[in-house]
Design a protein around this motif. Structure first.
Motif, PDB file in Angstrom:
ATOM      1  N   ILE A   1      38.929  29.181  43.178  1.00  0.00           N
ATOM      2  CA  ILE A   1      38.675  30.401  43.960  1.00  0.00           C
ATOM      3  C   ILE A   1      39.641  30.471  45.137  1.00  0.00           C
ATOM      4  N   SER A   2      40.243  31.631  45.332  1.00  0.00           N
ATOM      5  CA  SER A   2      41.187  31.790  46.443  1.00  0.00           C
ATOM      6  C   SER A   2      40.474  31.886  47.794  1.00  0.00           C
ATOM      7  N   ASP A   3      39.231  32.343  47.807  1.00  0.00           N
ATOM      8  CA  ASP A   3      38.436  32.418  49.037  1.00  0.00           C
ATOM      9  C   ASP A   3      37.908  31.010  49.330  1.00  0.00           C
ATOM     10  N   ARG A   4      38.589  30.314  50.244  1.00  0.00           N
ATOM     11  CA  ARG A   4      38.255  28.917  50.543  1.00  0.00           C
ATOM     12  C   ARG A   4      36.809  28.751  51.003  1.00  0.00           C
ATOM     13  N   ALA A   5      36.306  29.653  51.823  1.00  0.00           N
ATOM     14  CA  ALA A   5      34.929  29.528  52.323  1.00  0.00           C
ATOM     15  C   ALA A   5      33.929  29.619  51.170  1.00  0.00           C
ATOM     16  N   ALA A   6      34.136  30.563  50.279  1.00  0.00           N
ATOM     17  CA  ALA A   6      33.251  30.701  49.112  1.00  0.00           C
ATOM     18  C   ALA A   6      33.358  29.467  48.233  1.00  0.00           C
ATOM     19  N   GLY A   7      34.569  28.988  48.031  1.00  0.00           N
ATOM     20  CA  GLY A   7      34.779  27.792  47.224  1.00  0.00           C
ATOM     21  C   GLY A   7      34.069  26.580  47.799  1.00  0.00           C
ATOM     22  N   GLU A   8      34.118  26.442  49.120  1.00  0.00           N
ATOM     23  CA  GLU A   8      33.454  25.302  49.762  1.00  0.00           C
ATOM     24  C   GLU A   8      31.937  25.398  49.627  1.00  0.00           C
ATOM     25  N   ARG A   9      31.382  26.605  49.808  1.00  0.00           N
ATOM     26  CA  ARG A   9      29.922  26.769  49.670  1.00  0.00           C
ATOM     27  C   ARG A   9      29.482  26.484  48.235  1.00  0.00           C
ATOM     28  N   LEU A  10      30.235  27.004  47.281  1.00  0.00           N
ATOM     29  CA  LEU A  10      29.888  26.746  45.884  1.00  0.00           C
ATOM     30  C   LEU A  10      30.060  25.268  45.544  1.00  0.00           C
ATOM     31  N   SER A  11      31.084  24.649  46.085  1.00  0.00           N
ATOM     32  CA  SER A  11      31.325  23.227  45.843  1.00  0.00           C
ATOM     33  C   SER A  11      30.178  22.382  46.408  1.00  0.00           C
TER      34      SER A  11
ATOM     35  N   PHE B   1      23.153  22.805  38.739  1.00  0.00           N
ATOM     36  CA  PHE B   1      23.290  24.032  37.949  1.00  0.00           C
ATOM     37  C   PHE B   1      22.491  25.168  38.589  1.00  0.00           C
ATOM     38  N   ARG B   2      21.275  24.880  38.973  1.00  0.00           N
ATOM     39  CA  ARG B   2      20.421  25.896  39.608  1.00  0.00           C
ATOM     40  C   ARG B   2      20.984  26.311  40.966  1.00  0.00           C
ATOM     41  N   ARG B   3      21.389  25.337  41.783  1.00  0.00           N
ATOM     42  CA  ARG B   3      21.921  25.664  43.108  1.00  0.00           C
ATOM     43  C   ARG B   3      23.210  26.465  43.008  1.00  0.00           C
ATOM     44  N   PHE B   4      24.086  26.096  42.068  1.00  0.00           N
ATOM     45  CA  PHE B   4      25.337  26.833  41.871  1.00  0.00           C
ATOM     46  C   PHE B   4      25.014  28.287  41.526  1.00  0.00           C
ATOM     47  N   LYS B   5      24.116  28.488  40.585  1.00  0.00           N
ATOM     48  CA  LYS B   5      23.748  29.843  40.169  1.00  0.00           C
ATOM     49  C   LYS B   5      23.152  30.627  41.351  1.00  0.00           C
ATOM     50  N   ASN B   6      22.265  29.997  42.086  1.00  0.00           N
ATOM     51  CA  ASN B   6      21.665  30.675  43.246  1.00  0.00           C
ATOM     52  C   ASN B   6      22.720  31.052  44.278  1.00  0.00           C
TER      53      ASN B   6
ATOM     54  N   TYR C   1      24.981  33.950  42.792  1.00  0.00           N
ATOM     55  CA  TYR C   1      24.321  35.257  42.682  1.00  0.00           C
ATOM     56  C   TYR C   1      23.881  35.813  44.033  1.00  0.00           C
ATOM     57  N   GLN C   2      23.442  34.944  44.936  1.00  0.00           N
ATOM     58  CA  GLN C   2      22.962  35.426  46.232  1.00  0.00           C
ATOM     59  C   GLN C   2      24.076  35.567  47.267  1.00  0.00           C
TER      60      GLN C   2
ATOM     61  N   HIS D   1      27.670  35.343  46.559  1.00  0.00           N
ATOM     62  CA  HIS D   1      28.997  35.773  46.125  1.00  0.00           C
ATOM     63  C   HIS D   1      28.928  36.632  44.865  1.00  0.00           C
ATOM     64  N   PRO D   2      28.183  37.719  44.914  1.00  0.00           N
ATOM     65  CA  PRO D   2      28.035  38.538  43.699  1.00  0.00           C
ATOM     66  C   PRO D   2      29.369  39.090  43.187  1.00  0.00           C
ATOM     67  N   ASP D   3      30.350  39.176  44.052  1.00  0.00           N
ATOM     68  CA  ASP D   3      31.668  39.652  43.637  1.00  0.00           C
ATOM     69  C   ASP D   3      32.375  38.671  42.703  1.00  0.00           C
ATOM     70  N   LEU D   4      31.896  37.424  42.639  1.00  0.00           N
ATOM     71  CA  LEU D   4      32.514  36.405  41.788  1.00  0.00           C
ATOM     72  C   LEU D   4      31.780  36.199  40.462  1.00  0.00           C
ATOM     73  N   ILE D   5      30.656  36.876  40.280  1.00  0.00           N
ATOM     74  CA  ILE D   5      29.836  36.667  39.080  1.00  0.00           C
ATOM     75  C   ILE D   5      30.614  36.987  37.807  1.00  0.00           C
ATOM     76  N   ALA D   6      31.288  38.113  37.771  1.00  0.00           N
ATOM     77  CA  ALA D   6      32.030  38.503  36.566  1.00  0.00           C
ATOM     78  C   ALA D   6      33.127  37.480  36.251  1.00  0.00           C
ATOM     79  N   ALA D   7      33.815  36.994  37.270  1.00  0.00           N
ATOM     80  CA  ALA D   7      34.874  36.006  37.057  1.00  0.00           C
ATOM     81  C   ALA D   7      34.288  34.694  36.530  1.00  0.00           C
ATOM     82  N   TRP D   8      33.134  34.293  37.057  1.00  0.00           N
ATOM     83  CA  TRP D   8      32.476  33.078  36.582  1.00  0.00           C
ATOM     84  C   TRP D   8      32.082  33.227  35.112  1.00  0.00           C
ATOM     85  N   HIS D   9      31.466  34.349  34.776  1.00  0.00           N
ATOM     86  CA  HIS D   9      31.050  34.565  33.390  1.00  0.00           C
ATOM     87  C   HIS D   9      32.258  34.604  32.447  1.00  0.00           C
ATOM     88  N   ALA D  10      33.346  35.178  32.905  1.00  0.00           N
ATOM     89  CA  ALA D  10      34.553  35.240  32.072  1.00  0.00           C
ATOM     90  C   ALA D  10      35.088  33.829  31.802  1.00  0.00           C
TER      91      ALA D  10
END
Length: 156
Positions: free
Chosen positions: A79-89, A98-103, A106-107, A109-118
């Protein structure tokens, strides 16, 4: 050998990812490529119990969870957004990743959901095709062409 174009690769991918339990199993007919769903109570036809050993089908064992976990790791690092990447990491640390990553996804970084599914879908399909080749159900050349023609999507 089966024709890759006649096989439901998505269904094989679903079977390989199914970590729920061993009261049900996924199988594939090596002659037709048709996927069957077996349960201990209702067999494969939904009505008549049958033992797995009595079936002329190939068992589709799920891939270990660490395989799917690595997809989440790769996604967070890509992910190019370092802050989002760190939170997801951070969500991937310890049990329940798995549950925490999904939460978090979805809660927070909804803008990244489509990229994750792809990404997850592309890798799942590639694993399904590789599994088919390893089981000798499709030609290795067909698996290599699929991999070449279906690279991982880019991560924003």
């Amino acid at each position: 050998m089966l024709d890759l174009d006649a096989i439901d690769v998505e269904e094989i991918a679903t079977a390989l990812a199914d970590q729920t339990d061993y009261e049900h199993r996924w199988l594939i007919d090596p002659q037709t490529g048709e996927v069957a769903f077996w349960t201990s109570d209702t067999g494969i036809d939904g009505e008549n119990p049958v033992e797995l050993d009595d079936l002329d089908l190939v068992l589709i064992d799920p891939l270990p969870s660490y395989v799917w976990y690595q997809d989440m790791v790769d996604f967070t690092h890509g992910i190019s957004d370092r802050a989002a990447g760190e939170r997801l990491s951070r969500s991937l640390q310890g049990k329940g990743a798995f549950r925490r990553f999904k939460n978090e996804l979805y809660q927070g970084h909804p803008d990244l959901i489509a990229a994750w599914h792809a990404l997850r879908g592309a890798r799942a399909r590639a694993r399904a095709v590789q599994w088919l080749a390893e089981e000798g159900l499709i030609e290795q050349d067909a698996a290599q062409r699929f991999t070449r023609d279906h690279p991982d999507p880019s991560i924003p």
